[in-house]
Design a protein around this motif. Structure first.
Motif, mmCIF file in Angstrom:
data_model
loop_
_atom_site.group_PDB
_atom_site.id
_atom_site.type_symbol
_atom_site.label_atom_id
_atom_site.label_comp_id
_atom_site.label_asym_id
_atom_site.label_seq_id
_atom_site.Cartn_x
_atom_site.Cartn_y
_atom_site.Cartn_z
ATOM 1 N N TYR A 1 -7.159 4.345 1.569
ATOM 2 C CA TYR A 1 -7.891 4.045 0.345
ATOM 3 C C TYR A 1 -8.012 5.267 -0.576
ATOM 4 C CZ TYR A 1 -9.303 -0.443 2.306
ATOM 5 O OH TYR A 1 -9.311 -1.697 2.814
ATOM 6 N N LEU B 1 2.947 2.160 -10.768
ATOM 7 C CA LEU B 1 2.943 3.262 -9.809
ATOM 8 C C LEU B 1 4.352 3.806 -9.594
ATOM 9 C CD1 LEU B 1 0.400 1.970 -7.122
ATOM 10 C CD2 LEU B 1 -0.027 3.387 -9.145
ATOM 11 N N SER C 1 1.150 -5.024 -9.659
ATOM 12 C CA SER C 1 0.460 -3.758 -9.909
ATOM 13 C C SER C 1 1.240 -2.558 -9.409
ATOM 14 C CB SER C 1 -0.931 -3.793 -9.231
ATOM 15 O OG SER C 1 -1.695 -4.865 -9.707
ATOM 16 N N VAL D 1 -5.666 7.119 -1.436
ATOM 17 C CA VAL D 1 -4.481 7.038 -2.295
ATOM 18 C C VAL D 1 -4.527 5.756 -3.122
ATOM 19 C CG1 VAL D 1 -1.967 6.985 -2.365
ATOM 20 C CG2 VAL D 1 -3.151 8.363 -0.633
ATOM 21 N N ALA D 2 -4.587 4.638 -2.448
ATOM 22 C CA ALA D 2 -4.630 3.339 -3.134
ATOM 23 C C ALA D 2 -4.876 2.249 -2.102
ATOM 24 C CB ALA D 2 -3.324 3.067 -3.885
ATOM 25 N N ARG D 3 -5.546 1.212 -2.574
ATOM 26 C CA ARG D 3 -5.709 0.027 -1.742
ATOM 27 C C ARG D 3 -4.419 -0.812 -1.786
ATOM 28 N NH1 ARG D 3 -10.863 -1.530 -0.289
ATOM 29 N NH2 ARG D 3 -12.533 -0.111 -0.973
ATOM 30 N N LEU E 1 0.808 10.206 -7.404
ATOM 31 C CA LEU E 1 -0.423 9.433 -7.428
ATOM 32 C C LEU E 1 -1.672 10.281 -7.251
ATOM 33 C CD1 LEU E 1 0.667 6.292 -5.372
ATOM 34 C CD2 LEU E 1 1.079 6.870 -7.759
ATOM 35 N N GLN F 1 0.855 -1.186 0.000
ATOM 36 C CA GLN F 1 0.000 0.000 0.000
ATOM 37 C C GLN F 1 0.896 1.243 0.000
ATOM 38 O OE1 GLN F 1 -2.686 0.563 3.351
ATOM 39 N NE2 GLN F 1 -4.192 1.516 1.998
ATOM 40 N N LEU G 1 -2.012 -3.450 -3.021
ATOM 41 C CA LEU G 1 -1.947 -4.019 -4.361
ATOM 42 C C LEU G 1 -0.898 -5.115 -4.411
ATOM 43 C CD1 LEU G 1 -1.958 -0.647 -6.329
ATOM 44 C CD2 LEU G 1 -3.916 -2.182 -6.000
#
Length: 894
Positions: free
Chosen positions: A867, A881, A877, A869-871, A887, A653, A873
């Motif tokens: 979340y 990034l 994946s 920003v991002a879950r 981001l 994350q 991964l």
């Protein structure tokens, strides 16, 4: 019928005259062989006993030294704390004036400044005394460890000759070197473990340092020597191949006085010390040598006697003939055998009435040993009736046994003698053999053997610490108790009791306090039970109680409640109050089981079910509890397989800059990819891994996987950002995290700056010196340290300052309050201000919306994670990034 030859008698006489000396020679050979073998066995037994005693004394001495050094360790820690917080130049002088360090054992207690001069001392020193060049001073000045060091005093401290020097580094508020605290303790204080007469003449007690030339020894005269003072120990006595052992040291290279000794040693479990106990080999064998001397003298007499007997028999054979000679030898052999033995021997003849019925028995012969059992002599006992010597039931039982032997020819028994009996032995083994119309009776005193058997039975069934019956007794007692309950038509209830928080008290305060706590717990438990109830210590901090009979579950619940309430009160030991509790599991017969093993297992399950819901309560067994335990057991087995087959994967994350959204780092999050069950969430297996200890090997897998992934990204040409991994409290407090990190970084050729470690506040609760050392070692690798989930534990401002952490991650529960209440924002602002004041960056966890991000920017929070920003991964994946780097979209960018 032909007449015997005239030469037959002379030939027979000559044959017998030669036969008796030959028999005497064989008997002497057999006796000498038996004596020599027995003397050798006595010698070996004495040596074996000496080895056991040397090992036991070495173990006890090691425990004594470890406790003594631990006391000095505690005193120096307290002095260090007092000096570093007060810096009173008269600190030690004031403490001595108040009654401390007046004992003669404390030869010198001083604070040495960073320039080597004495700042405060229990003794008066000239201001010219400077210890800056002393070995201990240089060692502490050049090393940041505050651990206690043990060694020998330097030449500059003349009065400290014959002492052991304990030193500890002093630090300034900025962890800079501020001098050394030294304590010189009389070496005799550590050799007063046991008096010299107890160890015996020629004995030696010694203490040796494993990291320096410390050597202290005390001989059998009580003379204490330190290194360089005519030491008796072998020159290589400071090199030990194993942590404990016993050996015979003799000959060249042995003890300086040339005496052979049995040497036992034991390494201290906590300090770099080895304790040694040497027992004089000569003293050990003194009794065996005395036995050999006495036996040899007796055998010389016996040999002379046998020779004389043989010569006499030869003469008698020549004079009286074969038959007369044989009868004489048989009679002499009979009398020698009966009189020289330890057993009583009797010839008993039946006394019959006119009808031929046996009504009594008379002693027609006996040996002196047999007479002594009745407290009389052979002359007085021979001719006595059994009815005169035994009355009542004692006579009836003995007469019955004699009649049985007359009828069948043989009888033997072990019997406890009644108090009204004239025999002065408590237990006897009686063997009765019919010889013609009389009985040959052998009586052996087995009182000592029976007493030993009784002691063994008691030891086998009693817990030596608490005095309660033990597991062995309880398992043998329950079947009979259940059978009585079934016959009586009533129930029985088994209570399985486990002491809450006992392990923490035992680990924190030591086994001595733990043992005393178990004794007090046993007493308190007994006070809550009825006289007819049975209680046993089942093992460790577990107890079992059998209530029988009882009327209803409510009655059992009343007893369980009484036990839980009793253990909720503190236990007073010395000057401290110790709080523990009790969790009780209840299994009822016959509802929950028909045998002891089933009831114990179900009681154990019920107890653990209660613990899972909160300690300090009782629970009745429910079959659903067994299913839950079975499920946990299956999950644990699957975890073991997952560890073996490396079924774990890491998701990542991102953490980004609060204002720009630049990807600065990532947190590695563990996932379990089961081949049949699919992806298993961490909250389903991490708690079990923590409680079972499997989190330690899992943590090692995480370290290896994170480094391997970083190496893979670099090999693909990506520019990775640092990855942080979570280290559990158990993994951290066990130690060795620094070594695992170093090995993984080296194995995959990953720069240390790409790896970060996250530890929770609970992981920092423990031995502060060890924690600081481990953190310093990790930081020395170049790995940054994060405080994870801040606000959910018990850390303090002073603790964070000492730990010198790099990043503080605020728990998502505090992030969730942003925008909801003014207090939430104020509290978060206080955390950010505190962290920045300590030189730490702040990461907000669980950021899920733009409103939270806006507030965090206003609060100058450094990074955000969540979340928004991002879950988390998978690794595949993450590569895009890493290339994207920023981001936040245009709407989120500041």
């Amino acid at each position: 019928m032909s007449k015997p030859s005239a030469h037959t008698a002379p030939r027979t006489h000559r044959f017998l005259a030669l036969l008796w000396p030959a028999l005497a020679l064989l008997a002497c050979a057999a006796l000498w062989t038996a004596t020599i073998l027995h003397a050798g066995a006595e010698r070996r037994r004495a040596e074996e006993q000496a080895f056991k005693e040397a090992d036991a004394y070495a173990e006890a001495y090691e425990q004594y030294v470890t406790r003594s050094v631990a006391q000095v360790d505690q005193i120096t820690m307290q002095l260090k704390h007092s000096w570093e917080h007060a810096r009173d130049r008269n600190l030690i002088e004031n403490m001595r004036r108040d009654g401390m360090f007046t004992d003669a054992a404390f030869v010198n207690v001083s604070v040495v400044g960073p320039d080597g001069t004495i700042r405060s001392s229990s003794r008066i020193h000239g201001r010219t005394l400077n210890l800056a060049h002393a070995a201990f001073f240089v060692q502490h000045r050049d090393n940041i460890s505050t651990a206690l060091r043990i060694g020998v005093p330097p030449p500059e401290l003349d009065e400290a000759h014959g002492t052991i020097l304990f030193t500890r580094r002093l630090d300034t508020a900025d962890d800079e070197f501020d001098g050394v605290l030294l304590m010189a303790v009389d070496a005799a204080y550590f050799t007063s473990f046991v008096s010299s007469p107890t160890l015996g003449p020629g004995s030696l007690l010694a203490l040796v340092g494993t990291e320096n030339n410390l050597r202290v020894e005390q001989d059998a005269r009580g003379v204490v020597r330190t290194q360089g003072a005519a030491a008796l120990l072998p020159a290589n006595a400071d090199r030990w191949p194993v942590a404990r052992g016993v050996q015979l040291v003799t000959g060249p290279g042995g003890f300086a006085d040339g005496e052979a000794r049995v040497l036992g040693w034991r390494r201290s479990s906590a300090y770099p010390l080895v304790t040694l106990v040497a027992l004089s080999h000569t003293a050990v064998l003194e009794a065996a040598d005395a036995y050999w001397t006495d036996s040899r003298n007796h055998m010389l007499l016996a040999t002379a006697a046998l020779v004389l007997v043989a010569l006499g028999a030869s003469l008698l054979s020549l004079r009286a003939g074969a038959r007369a000679g044989e009868r004489a030898e048989i009679q002499r052999a009979y009398r020698t055998a009966t009189e020289s033995g330890n057993d009583g021997f009797y010839m008993v003849a039946p006394v019959r009435d006119r009808k031929g019925q046996t009504v009594d028995f008379r002693i027609v012969d006996c040996n002196e040993r047999g007479a002594s059992f009745y407290g009389t002599t052979r002359a007085e006992l021979v001719g006595s009736l059994i009815s005169e010597l035994h009355q009542g039931v004692s006579f009836d039982d003995l007469a019955t046994n004699y009649r049985t032997a007359l009828a069948v020819g043989f009888h033997q028994e072990d019997r406890r003698m009644p108090d009204t009996n004239r025999l002065n032995i408590r237990w006897g083994h009686r063997r009765i053999v019919r010889v013609g119309d009389v009985l040959a009776v052998t009586l052996q005193d087995i009182s000592e053997r029976k007493e030993h058997e009784s002691q063994l039975a008691r030891l086998a069934n009693e817990d030596s610490l608490t005095g309660l019956p033990n597991r062995h007794w309880f398992l043998n007692f329950v079947p009979a108790a259940l059978a009585r309950a079934e016959d009586g038509g009533h129930g029985a209830a088994l209570l399985f009791i486990d002491l809450d928080e006992f392990k923490q008290v035992n680990d924190t305060h030591g086994h001595a306090i733990g043992d005393r706590l178990l004794q007090l717990a046993a007493e308190r438990l007994l006070s809550q039970l009825r006289p007819g109830d049975s209680v046993a210590r089942f093992g460790g901090d577990e107890f079992v109680v059998l209530l029988s009979p009882f009327d209803s579950d409510q009655q059992v619940a009343v007893v369980a409640t009484r036990i839980v309430d009793a253990f909720s009160k503190p236990f007073a030991i010395a000057d401290d109050q110790h709080m523990i509790g009790a969790s009780v599991g209840i299994a009822v017969y016959p509802r929950d089981g028909l045998d002891a093993a089933t009831l114990i297992r179900h009681g154990d399950i019920a107890m653990y079910a209660g613990k899972a819901e909160g300690k300090g309560q009782y629970r009745f067994f429910d079959h659903a509890q067994s299913n839950i335990l079975k499920t946990r057991t299956q999950l644990r087995q699957r975890l073991l397989e997952a560890i073996d087959k490396r079924q774990f994967v890491l998701h990542y994350q991102p953490r980004v800059d609060t204002r720009t959204g630049e990807l600065l780092s990532m947190e590695a999050l563990l996932r379990w990819e089961h081949p049949q069950l699919g992806m298993i969430r961490p909250d389903e297996f991490i708690p079990l891994a923590e409680s079972s200890g499997l989190i330690v090997p899992i943590g090692a897998i995480v370290i290896d996987a994170a480094c391997a992934q970083l190496a893979a990204w670099r090999a693909q040409g990506a520019v990775p950002v640092p990855v942080s991994i979570n280290v559990s409290p158990k993994q951290f407090l066990r130690g060795g995290v620094q070594r695992e990190l170093a090995d993984a970084l080296a194995r995959y050729h990953v720069p240390a700056g790409l790896l970060e470690v996250e530890i929770t506040e609970s992981a920092m609760m423990g031995d502060q010196a060890e924690i600081l050392a481990e953190l310093a070692a990790i930081r020395a690798l170049g790995v940054k340290l994060h405080v994870d989930d801040f606000g959910t534990g018990y850390s303090s401002l002073s603790q964070l300052q000492r730990m010198k952490m790099d990043v503080l991650k605020v728990d998502r529960s505090f992030t969730a309050e942003l925008g909801r209440s003014k207090e939430g924002t104020v509290f978060f602002q206080a955390i950010v201000s505190m962290a920045h004041a300590l030189g730490m960056e702040v990461v907000a966890e669980g950021v899920e919306n733009e409103a939270q991000l806006t507030i965090l920017r206003a609060l100058n929070c450094n990074e955000v994670q969540g979340y928004l920003v991002a879950r988390p991964l998978p690794a595949a994946s993450i590569a895009p990034l890493l290339a994207q780097r920023y981001l936040f979209d245009d709407a989120l960018a500041a």
